[in-house]
Write a protein that holds these residues in place. Structure first.
Motif, PDB file in Angstrom:
ATOM      1  N   PHE A 349      28.332 -11.204   6.735  1.00 58.45           N
ATOM      2  CA  PHE A 349      27.860 -12.050   7.758  1.00 58.45           C
ATOM      3  C   PHE A 349      27.655 -13.418   7.192  1.00 58.45           C
ATOM      4  CE2 PHE A 349      26.428  -8.146   9.752  1.00 58.45           C
ATOM      5  CZ  PHE A 349      26.601  -8.485  11.303  1.00 58.45           C
ATOM      6  N   SER A 350      27.513 -13.619   5.718  1.00 56.76           N
ATOM      7  CA  SER A 350      27.537 -14.914   5.093  1.00 56.76           C
ATOM      8  C   SER A 350      29.147 -15.464   4.958  1.00 56.76           C
ATOM      9  CB  SER A 350      27.105 -14.877   3.721  1.00 56.76           C
ATOM     10  OG  SER A 350      27.667 -14.070   2.850  1.00 56.76           O
ATOM     11  N   THR A 351      30.083 -14.448   4.870  1.00 53.28           N
ATOM     12  CA  THR A 351      31.405 -14.945   4.853  1.00 53.28           C
ATOM     13  C   THR A 351      31.791 -15.274   6.269  1.00 53.28           C
ATOM     14  OG1 THR A 351      31.788 -13.468   2.872  1.00 53.28           O
ATOM     15  CG2 THR A 351      33.651 -14.243   3.937  1.00 53.28           C
ATOM     16  N   ILE A 352      31.766 -14.328   7.240  1.00 50.01           N
ATOM     17  CA  ILE A 352      32.380 -14.517   8.458  1.00 50.01           C
ATOM     18  C   ILE A 352      31.593 -15.827   9.039  1.00 50.01           C
ATOM     19  CG2 ILE A 352      33.308 -13.406  10.397  1.00 50.01           C
ATOM     20  CD1 ILE A 352      34.840 -12.508   7.912  1.00 50.01           C
ATOM     21  N   GLY A 353      30.404 -15.419   9.215  1.00 49.78           N
ATOM     22  CA  GLY A 353      29.534 -16.573   9.793  1.00 49.78           C
ATOM     23  C   GLY A 353      29.344 -16.384  11.441  1.00 49.78           C
ATOM     24  N   SER A 392      35.997  -2.061   2.243  1.00 47.32           N
ATOM     25  CA  SER A 392      36.498  -3.270   2.767  1.00 47.32           C
ATOM     26  C   SER A 392      37.581  -3.143   3.756  1.00 47.32           C
ATOM     27  CB  SER A 392      36.969  -4.074   1.625  1.00 47.32           C
ATOM     28  OG  SER A 392      35.862  -4.313   0.519  1.00 47.32           O
ATOM     29  N   ALA A 393      38.433  -2.250   3.614  1.00 44.88           N
ATOM     30  CA  ALA A 393      39.724  -2.032   4.427  1.00 44.88           C
ATOM     31  C   ALA A 393      39.149  -1.682   5.692  1.00 44.88           C
ATOM     32  CB  ALA A 393      40.633  -1.040   4.016  1.00 44.88           C
ATOM     33  N   GLN A 394      38.119  -0.857   6.060  1.00 45.59           N
ATOM     34  CA  GLN A 394      37.438  -0.295   7.113  1.00 45.59           C
ATOM     35  C   GLN A 394      36.841  -1.625   7.922  1.00 45.59           C
ATOM     36  OE1 GLN A 394      37.899   2.619   8.816  1.00 45.59           O
ATOM     37  NE2 GLN A 394      39.094   3.579   7.271  1.00 45.59           N
ATOM     38  N   ILE A 395      36.087  -2.114   7.069  1.00 44.09           N
ATOM     39  CA  ILE A 395      35.363  -3.452   7.761  1.00 44.09           C
ATOM     40  C   ILE A 395      36.314  -4.369   8.236  1.00 44.09           C
ATOM     41  CG2 ILE A 395      34.091  -5.299   6.998  1.00 44.09           C
ATOM     42  CD1 ILE A 395      32.531  -3.587   4.962  1.00 44.09           C
ATOM     43  N   CYS A 396      37.261  -4.757   7.557  1.00 43.64           N
ATOM     44  CA  CYS A 396      38.248  -5.800   8.061  1.00 43.64           C
ATOM     45  C   CYS A 396      38.886  -5.140   9.438  1.00 43.64           C
ATOM     46  CB  CYS A 396      39.337  -6.074   7.156  1.00 43.64           C
ATOM     47  SG  CYS A 396      39.074  -6.892   5.584  1.00 43.64           S
ATOM     48  N   ASP A 407      38.147 -12.940  22.084  1.00 47.64           N
ATOM     49  CA  ASP A 407      39.227 -14.091  22.104  1.00 47.64           C
ATOM     50  C   ASP A 407      38.997 -15.053  20.876  1.00 47.64           C
ATOM     51  OD1 ASP A 407      40.138 -13.286  24.360  1.00 47.64           O
ATOM     52  OD2 ASP A 407      38.754 -14.217  25.608  1.00 47.64           O
ATOM     53  N   TYR A 408      38.583 -14.413  19.647  1.00 46.84           N
ATOM     54  CA  TYR A 408      38.518 -14.999  18.559  1.00 46.84           C
ATOM     55  C   TYR A 408      39.795 -14.647  17.520  1.00 46.84           C
ATOM     56  CZ  TYR A 408      33.494 -16.641  18.766  1.00 46.84           C
ATOM     57  OH  TYR A 408      32.562 -17.150  19.229  1.00 46.84           O
ATOM     58  N   PRO A 409      40.335 -15.597  16.771  1.00 48.94           N
ATOM     59  CA  PRO A 409      41.523 -15.079  15.830  1.00 48.94           C
ATOM     60  C   PRO A 409      41.135 -14.167  15.029  1.00 48.94           C
ATOM     61  CG  PRO A 409      40.704 -17.401  15.470  1.00 48.94           C
ATOM     62  CD  PRO A 409      39.778 -16.942  16.534  1.00 48.94           C
ATOM     63  N   ALA A 410      41.973 -13.226  14.663  1.00 46.71           N
ATOM     64  CA  ALA A 410      41.812 -11.989  13.552  1.00 46.71           C
ATOM     65  C   ALA A 410      41.507 -12.792  12.239  1.00 46.71           C
ATOM     66  CB  ALA A 410      42.950 -11.294  13.513  1.00 46.71           C
ATOM     67  N   LEU A 411      41.037 -11.826  11.233  1.00 49.58           N
ATOM     68  CA  LEU A 411      40.803 -12.646   9.902  1.00 49.58           C
ATOM     69  C   LEU A 411      42.164 -12.923   9.407  1.00 49.58           C
ATOM     70  CD1 LEU A 411      37.873 -10.395   8.541  1.00 49.58           C
ATOM     71  CD2 LEU A 411      37.825 -12.349   9.644  1.00 49.58           C
ATOM     72  N   SER A 412      42.303 -14.078   8.575  1.00 48.10           N
ATOM     73  CA  SER A 412      43.502 -14.250   8.036  1.00 48.10           C
ATOM     74  C   SER A 412      43.845 -13.469   6.791  1.00 48.10           C
ATOM     75  CB  SER A 412      43.472 -15.709   7.441  1.00 48.10           C
ATOM     76  OG  SER A 412      42.552 -15.990   6.515  1.00 48.10           O
ATOM     77  N   THR A 417      41.119 -11.143   1.877  1.00 51.07           N
ATOM     78  CA  THR A 417      41.142 -10.774   0.265  1.00 51.07           C
ATOM     79  C   THR A 417      39.764 -11.335  -0.299  1.00 51.07           C
ATOM     80  OG1 THR A 417      43.732 -10.955   0.161  1.00 51.07           O
ATOM     81  CG2 THR A 417      42.445 -11.378  -1.867  1.00 51.07           C
ATOM     82  N   THR A 418      39.559 -12.609   0.097  1.00 50.19           N
ATOM     83  CA  THR A 418      38.242 -12.911  -0.282  1.00 50.19           C
ATOM     84  C   THR A 418      37.265 -12.026  -0.185  1.00 50.19           C
ATOM     85  OG1 THR A 418      38.855 -15.238   0.125  1.00 50.19           O
ATOM     86  CG2 THR A 418      36.540 -14.756  -0.084  1.00 50.19           C
ATOM     87  N   LEU A 419      36.801 -11.489   1.189  1.00 48.24           N
ATOM     88  CA  LEU A 419      35.913 -10.565   1.655  1.00 48.24           C
ATOM     89  C   LEU A 419      35.967  -9.380   0.845  1.00 48.24           C
ATOM     90  CD1 LEU A 419      33.486 -10.051   3.458  1.00 48.24           C
ATOM     91  CD2 LEU A 419      35.339  -9.051   5.162  1.00 48.24           C
ATOM     92  N   THR A 420      37.139  -8.945   0.581  1.00 45.19           N
ATOM     93  CA  THR A 420      37.323  -7.607  -0.354  1.00 45.19           C
ATOM     94  C   THR A 420      36.605  -7.762  -1.658  1.00 45.19           C
ATOM     95  OG1 THR A 420      39.184  -6.813   0.948  1.00 45.19           O
ATOM     96  CG2 THR A 420      38.691  -5.698  -1.160  1.00 45.19           C
ATOM     97  N   GLY A 421      37.122  -9.008  -2.372  1.00 45.57           N
ATOM     98  CA  GLY A 421      36.715  -9.301  -3.676  1.00 45.57           C
ATOM     99  C   GLY A 421      35.253  -9.399  -3.588  1.00 45.57           C
ATOM    100  N   GLN A 422      34.564  -9.874  -2.869  1.00 48.20           N
ATOM    101  CA  GLN A 422      33.070 -10.214  -2.921  1.00 48.20           C
ATOM    102  C   GLN A 422      32.296  -8.966  -2.573  1.00 48.20           C
ATOM    103  OE1 GLN A 422      31.905 -13.257   0.111  1.00 48.20           O
ATOM    104  NE2 GLN A 422      32.943 -15.047  -1.003  1.00 48.20           N
TER     105      GLN A 422
END
Length: 524
Positions: A349-353, A392-396, A407-412, A417-422
């Motif tokens: 939630f802090s990364t995606i916002g 992380s893969a399942q979350i993405c 109607d939001y764009p998918a995660l780039s 990669t940033t989310l998985t690393g964190q």
């Protein structure tokens, strides 16, 4: 003779675990607990206290075999009474050994050998009855053990029908009726058994003509009846132990302490290390030139707080906690998983916002998914970092699905990669998110331990832990229930240990400790 396979089992749901401790403390132990800890408080500032509140420790001595056996019996009785008190689902069940276990192989072979010998003897011409007579003698003793003290009529009847001397005379004269004796045994079992075993008795009456098969089934049902009898006794004991369990367990532990030297060495080391840690962390008082001395309840509460992060691979639990080792380990494992789940959710939630804020259904789905994938993370063979990569893969995937639906764009790829690393970085002990969550969990449990009415604070979780609030409340209730019962039983022993440690430590030697307001008596 056939082996009697019974074991003590304890099965309970998470909600029920420890509920008996709460109820027993509420009903019967509040006065006792206050009295014991009051006496313990006096022992910190005085070399003498009331006799019943001061545990005695024995000097080193040579232990005889009889004393070892008595101590083992005391330890067994202590463990059983404690299990009956704290586990509402405690019961006796017939042993169900692992299918590939060596013990099962040995047992089955012994049983098979016995029944094969019996069958061979009965098939001889003329038949031999030595094993059969021993079998009947054992059955007679089992039936007699089921009788209440006043059941003299049935006792006399069993002794007359299963009179071993008479049966031997009948064997010598070729007049024994094994099937008739088996029929009497089954009828008698039907009179003694619980209603739940009526169907088993009916099956025995309809058993095939093979006498060996019949006796094997008789012993199987007798084992069930023995378990029923023990469970009935346990049920009858629960109300008694609810009111007198504290005194009983303390007396049994004192017996062990009297017989075995150094029975509190690990408990003393536990308290000593906590005291040293508190003293080293104390802020010096300039006006007095020495650090404030922690109070006895502050030491005790800090000691219990340490149990939540106890390293079971490196250290044995203190002697006063061994009866709850399985429960404490289970609480620790569940707490570690809840912390990891909370850490991952905070990172998400802090990364995606904004795009995923205010979506409780999404949060619940992510929480369940993470919790399932991290199940068993306490096991030595569990690869946490690899599992977090899978998480992380399942979350993405789940986030992309939720974002595109609205109607939001998918995660780039870069953001994924940033989310998985964190997420994977929470395996590092100095990770700031991990440190934050662990510190606040410690704050939560410290508030529960130090509060005289912890139930009020169960739902008051610190900021940042709302995602695992139900889990924390459940684990907090379990842990505090065990802690308060443990304090009630072993309070005088803890008081004696801490008093000696504090009055022998420098620079506070000879100066009475001062309790703070939050170090008041803790009872549920």
């Amino acid at each position: 003779m056939p082996l009697n396979d019974e074991r003590l089992t304890s099965t309970s749901s998470g909600e029920d675990q420890g509920s008996d401790v709460d109820s027993s403390s509420d009903r019967c132990d509040s006065m006792t607990l206050t009295s014991d800890l009051d006496c313990s408080r006096e022992s910190f500032t005085s070399d003498s206290s009331s006799k019943h509140c001061t545990p005695s420790s024995s000097p080193p001595k040579t232990i005889t075999l009889d004393e070892v056996m008595d101590t083992a019996k005391d330890l067994f009785n202590l463990s059983i009474s404690h299990e009956i008190t704290v586990n509402p689902s405690f019961h006796v069940d017939r042993d169900s050994l692992r299918q590939d276990g060596l013990l099962k192989v040995v047992r089955d072979n012994l049983h098979k050998a016995f029944w094969d010998i019996l069958e061979a003897e009965l098939n001889n011409d003329p038949p031999e009855y030595e094993q059969a007579i021993r079998l009947l003698g054992e059955i007679r003793e089992i039936l007699l053990s089921f009788l209440n003290p006043g059941a003299n009529r049935m006792r006399t009847q069993i002794m007359e029908v299963l009179d071993m001397d008479l049966i031997r005379q009948q064997v010598d004269n070729d007049a024994v009726d094994i099937k008739g004796l088996a029929s009497y045994i089954i009828t008698t079992m039907g009179k003694m058994c619980a209603p739940v075993r009526d169907e088993e008795i009916k099956k025995l009456k309809e058993s095939p003509e093979n006498i060996v098969t019949l006796f094997r089934e008789i012993f199987r049902v007798l084992d069930l009846m023995k378990a029923d009898m023990v469970n009935h006794s346990i049920k009858s004991l629960k109300p008694v132990l609810a009111c007198h369990g504290v005194e009983y367990e303390r007396a049994r532990f004192q017996s062990i302490l009297d017989a075995v030297p150094n029975s509190l060495d690990r408990t003393t080391s536990w308290m000593k290390s906590v005291l040293e840690e508190l003293l080293s962390a104390a802020v010096p008082q300039e006006q007095k030139g020495q650090p404030p001395v922690p109070g006895p309840f502050q030491i005790l509460n800090a000691a219990f707080l340490r149990i939540l992060t106890w390293d079971y691979n490196k250290n044995l639990l203190p002697e006063t906690l061994v009866t709850d080792e399985t429960r404490l380990q289970e609480i620790q494992w569940q707490l570690q998983r809840s912390q990891a789940v909370n850490e991952v959710l905070l990172i998400i939630f802090s990364t995606i916002g904004g795009p995923i804020e205010g979506l409780p259904s999404l949060s619940d789905r992510l929480k369940k998914m993470i919790s399932v994938l991290l199940d068993g993370m306490h096991r030595p063979d569990f690869n946490l970092e690899k599992s977090l990569e899978g998480v992380s893969a399942q979350i993405c995937c789940e986030l992309n699905k939720s974002l595109t639906e609205r109607d939001y764009p998918a995660l780039s790829p870069a953001l994924q990669t940033t989310l998985t690393g964190q997420i994977c970085s929470i395996t590092q002990k100095d990770n700031p998110i991990r440190t934050l969550v662990e510190d606040r969990v410690q704050q939560y449990f410290k508030a529960l331990i130090c509060d005289p009415k912890p139930r009020v604070k169960l739902e008051q979780v610190p900021a940042g832990l709302a995602a695992v609030k139900p889990e924390l409340a459940m684990l907090g209730a379990k842990f505090i229930s065990l802690v308060n019962y443990n304090k009630a039983v072993y309070g005088p022993f803890y008081a004696d240990i801490i008093r000696k440690l504090m009055f022998s430590s420098s620079p506070a030697a000879g100066r009475p400790p001062q309790d703070t307001a939050q170090d008041s008596v803790v009872s549920n």
